[in-house]
Design an enzyme around this catalytic site. Structure first.
Site, PDB file in Angstrom:
ATOM      1  N   CYS A 170      73.523  43.065 -71.886  1.00 16.35           N
ATOM      2  CA  CYS A 170      74.234  44.022 -71.039  1.00 16.35           C
ATOM      3  C   CYS A 170      73.362  44.537 -69.901  1.00 16.35           C
ATOM      4  CB  CYS A 170      74.730  45.197 -71.877  1.00 16.35           C
ATOM      5  SG  CYS A 170      73.398  46.218 -72.542  1.00 16.35           S
ATOM      6  N   CYS A 193      68.250  46.808 -71.079  1.00 15.57           N
ATOM      7  CA  CYS A 193      66.784  46.887 -71.142  1.00 15.57           C
ATOM      8  C   CYS A 193      66.199  47.004 -69.740  1.00 15.57           C
ATOM      9  CB  CYS A 193      66.224  45.661 -71.858  1.00 15.57           C
ATOM     10  SG  CYS A 193      66.602  45.633 -73.628  1.00 15.57           S
ATOM     11  N   CYS A 232      68.635  41.976 -78.610  1.00 15.96           N
ATOM     12  CA  CYS A 232      69.319  40.691 -78.383  1.00 15.96           C
ATOM     13  C   CYS A 232      68.308  39.556 -78.258  1.00 15.96           C
ATOM     14  CB  CYS A 232      70.186  40.767 -77.132  1.00 15.96           C
ATOM     15  SG  CYS A 232      71.519  41.973 -77.210  1.00 15.96           S
ATOM     16  N   CYS A 274      67.418  48.983 -78.779  1.00  7.77           N
ATOM     17  CA  CYS A 274      68.611  48.747 -77.964  1.00  7.77           C
ATOM     18  C   CYS A 274      68.919  49.998 -77.145  1.00  7.77           C
ATOM     19  CB  CYS A 274      69.788  48.409 -78.872  1.00  7.77           C
ATOM     20  SG  CYS A 274      71.262  47.828 -78.009  1.00  7.77           S
ATOM     21  N   HIS A 320      61.343  57.308 -90.971  1.00  4.39           N
ATOM     22  CA  HIS A 320      61.559  58.338 -91.976  1.00  4.39           C
ATOM     23  C   HIS A 320      60.301  59.181 -92.209  1.00  4.39           C
ATOM     24  CE1 HIS A 320      63.240  60.191 -95.590  1.00  4.39           C
ATOM     25  NE2 HIS A 320      62.166  59.833 -96.257  1.00  4.39           N
ATOM     26  N   CYS A 326      60.098  61.740 -89.305  1.00  8.34           N
ATOM     27  CA  CYS A 326      61.355  62.318 -88.837  1.00  8.34           C
ATOM     28  C   CYS A 326      61.267  63.844 -88.775  1.00  8.34           C
ATOM     29  CB  CYS A 326      62.489  61.903 -89.760  1.00  8.34           C
ATOM     30  SG  CYS A 326      64.105  62.578 -89.264  1.00  8.34           S
ATOM     31  N   CYS A 360      69.410  66.648 -92.903  1.00  9.67           N
ATOM     32  CA  CYS A 360      69.119  65.207 -92.936  1.00  9.67           C
ATOM     33  C   CYS A 360      70.418  64.412 -92.783  1.00  9.67           C
ATOM     34  CB  CYS A 360      68.442  64.861 -94.260  1.00  9.67           C
ATOM     35  SG  CYS A 360      68.142  63.099 -94.493  1.00  9.67           S
ATOM     36  N   CYS A 417      72.206  57.228 -91.492  1.00 14.64           N
ATOM     37  CA  CYS A 417      70.874  57.106 -90.897  1.00 14.64           C
ATOM     38  C   CYS A 417      70.094  55.967 -91.551  1.00 14.64           C
ATOM     39  CB  CYS A 417      70.105  58.411 -91.033  1.00 14.64           C
ATOM     40  SG  CYS A 417      68.509  58.384 -90.183  1.00 14.64           S
ATOM     41  N   CYS A 476      59.931  56.017 -82.613  1.00 14.68           N
ATOM     42  CA  CYS A 476      60.894  56.873 -81.903  1.00 14.68           C
ATOM     43  C   CYS A 476      60.687  58.357 -82.194  1.00 14.68           C
ATOM     44  CB  CYS A 476      62.321  56.481 -82.261  1.00 14.68           C
ATOM     45  SG  CYS A 476      62.862  54.900 -81.545  1.00 14.68           S
ATOM     46  N   CYS A 536      67.435  59.721 -80.725  1.00 13.76           N
ATOM     47  CA  CYS A 536      68.721  59.717 -81.432  1.00 13.76           C
ATOM     48  C   CYS A 536      68.865  60.840 -82.453  1.00 13.76           C
ATOM     49  CB  CYS A 536      68.936  58.361 -82.114  1.00 13.76           C
ATOM     50  SG  CYS A 536      68.981  56.958 -80.978  1.00 13.76           S
ATOM     51  N   CYS A 555      69.866  57.395 -87.028  1.00 12.38           N
ATOM     52  CA  CYS A 555      69.187  56.179 -86.569  1.00 12.38           C
ATOM     53  C   CYS A 555      70.053  54.971 -86.897  1.00 12.38           C
ATOM     54  CB  CYS A 555      67.822  56.062 -87.245  1.00 12.38           C
ATOM     55  SG  CYS A 555      67.003  54.478 -86.981  1.00 12.38           S
ATOM     56  N   CYS A 582      67.996  49.977 -84.715  1.00 14.31           N
ATOM     57  CA  CYS A 582      68.023  48.954 -83.665  1.00 14.31           C
ATOM     58  C   CYS A 582      66.691  48.248 -83.454  1.00 14.31           C
ATOM     59  CB  CYS A 582      68.525  49.555 -82.352  1.00 14.31           C
ATOM     60  SG  CYS A 582      67.394  50.716 -81.552  1.00 14.31           S
TER      61      CYS A 582
END
Length: 362
Positions: free
Chosen positions: A59, A62, A155, A192, A230, A233, A257, A263, A272, A284, A291, A294
């Site tokens: 798409c 990125c 992808c 992603c 995790h 987090c 949570c 998640c 992340c 996210c 989560c 991805c």
């Protein structure tokens, strides 16, 4: 213009440049003593090492992610640091002029970036044609001549991103090269879309050492994909306390949570939680979304439905558990297999030792 003059013309002193390199090496988890080596490599990069960036079944998310980077800015990255010779989204040329730029770069020492999945065989080549040529053949041609291949986004790394829902079952870059015995090293940068800092940091690492960073079994750099989401987090405390969001509309559960809402943090390796998106503005889970996993092989198909709880999964210290009982296990109503999480709860003062001992006897 010399390299120091080049920096000064942009208002960057030598001292500021070295500070930037020290911060970059620290972010990459590299020893401080390597900052001068990184600085030397990036200065050498001002000679503009060529990059070919290919687009397959994707798409363009990125590329959009990279174009939105703030530190460094995309114009600095594209115009000053790298020579992106071929990129269908940002290049001014088109048609035969663009394709000639691609052909000319094949004769140089270049890094290949691939965005998007790839048709797996001749039988499905017609689903992705670029410049009148099967995309699969172009990737094989460029990869065979590249110094290294960086697959960006889920992808390209696994072939199982959103295009993976197609009947033709496209594949990722590494799988394609393995099928055709192309030995060029592949670095997978899933997510992603891909994080700008992950891509830029990987390029800096490659420029510094002329080698790929240490990779895991999915060919992901351990510096970015070496720890479970995790474990870091921001809602981990709620997990430990057994507080799990069950009602999206209950304000009291806002920061609970998200495990029961799908998640995938307990099975997802990514940074992340430590390095947020959009110049550290958010990510996210912090925005209230579970989560989606991805950064893992098998996204999206093996992680869907995205907002449905995972029926069974394994957690460090707990082993294999079922989503319906995890709240009871972690909260203390059931103590079989509580292990490390109960120890952490007791140590933090949330439960008294005698209470936990009583639960063990029950």
């Amino acid at each position: 213009m010399g390299k120091s003059d080049f920096l000064q013309a942009r208002g960057i002193s030598r001292r500021d440049f070295m500070k930037l390199m020290a911060a970059t090496t620290a972010a990459l988890g590299l020893p401080e003593v390597l900052a001068p080596q990184a600085a030397k490599a990036v200065e050498a990069a001002m000679e503009k090492p060529p990059v070919i960036w290919l687009h397959g079944m994707e798409c363009t998310g990125c590329s959009e992610s990279l174009l939105a980077t703030l530190n460094p800015s995309i114009e600095s990255l594209v115009l000053d640091t790298l020579s992106i010779r071929y990129h269908e989204t940002i290049m001014a040329a088109s048609g035969h002029v663009a394709e000639q730029a691609y052909q000319d770069t094949l004769d140089e020492k270049f890094v290949l970036v691939v965005e998007g999945s790839i048709p797996a065989s001749e039988a499905t080549d017609s689903y992705c044609m670029v410049g009148g040529k099967p995309f699969r053949e172009t990737v094989l041609e460029a990869a065979a001549k590249a110094q290294a291949v960086i697959a960006v986004g889920s992808c390209a790394t696994d072939g199982a991103g959103i295009p993976g829902a197609c009947d033709i079952k496209p594949i990722g870059v590494r799988e394609l090269l393995q099928k055709h015995n192309v030995a060029t090293p592949v670095i997978n940068l899933p997510c992603c879309p891909v994080k700008p800092n992950t891509l830029i940091g990987t390029i800096v690492y490659y420029l510094t050492f002329s080698a790929v960073p240490e990779l895991d079994e999915q060919a992901r750099p351990l510096i970015y994909y070496g720890k479970l989401l995790h474990d870091n987090c921001p809602r981990r405390g709620q997990f430990e306390a057994g507080n799990f969001l069950a009602d999206w509309n209950d304000p009291a559960q806002k920061d609970y949570c998200l495990l029961l809402k799908g998640c995938k943090g307990p099975k997802t390796y990514t940074d992340c939680a430590q390095v947020w998106w959009n110049d550290n503005a958010n990510f996210c889970i912090n925005a209230g979304s579970p989560c989606s996993g991805c950064s893992e092989s098998g996204f999206y198909g093996q992680f869907s439905p995205l907002y449905a709880k995972q029926e069974n999964f394994s957690l460090p210290g707990l082993g294999q558990i079922h989503a319906d009982t995890v709240g009871k296990v972690v909260g203390g109503a059931t103590v079989v297999g509580l292990g490390a999480h109960l120890i952490a709860t007791v140590a933090s003062g949330r439960l008294k030792n005698n209470d936990s001992e009583q639960k063990k006897e029950d």
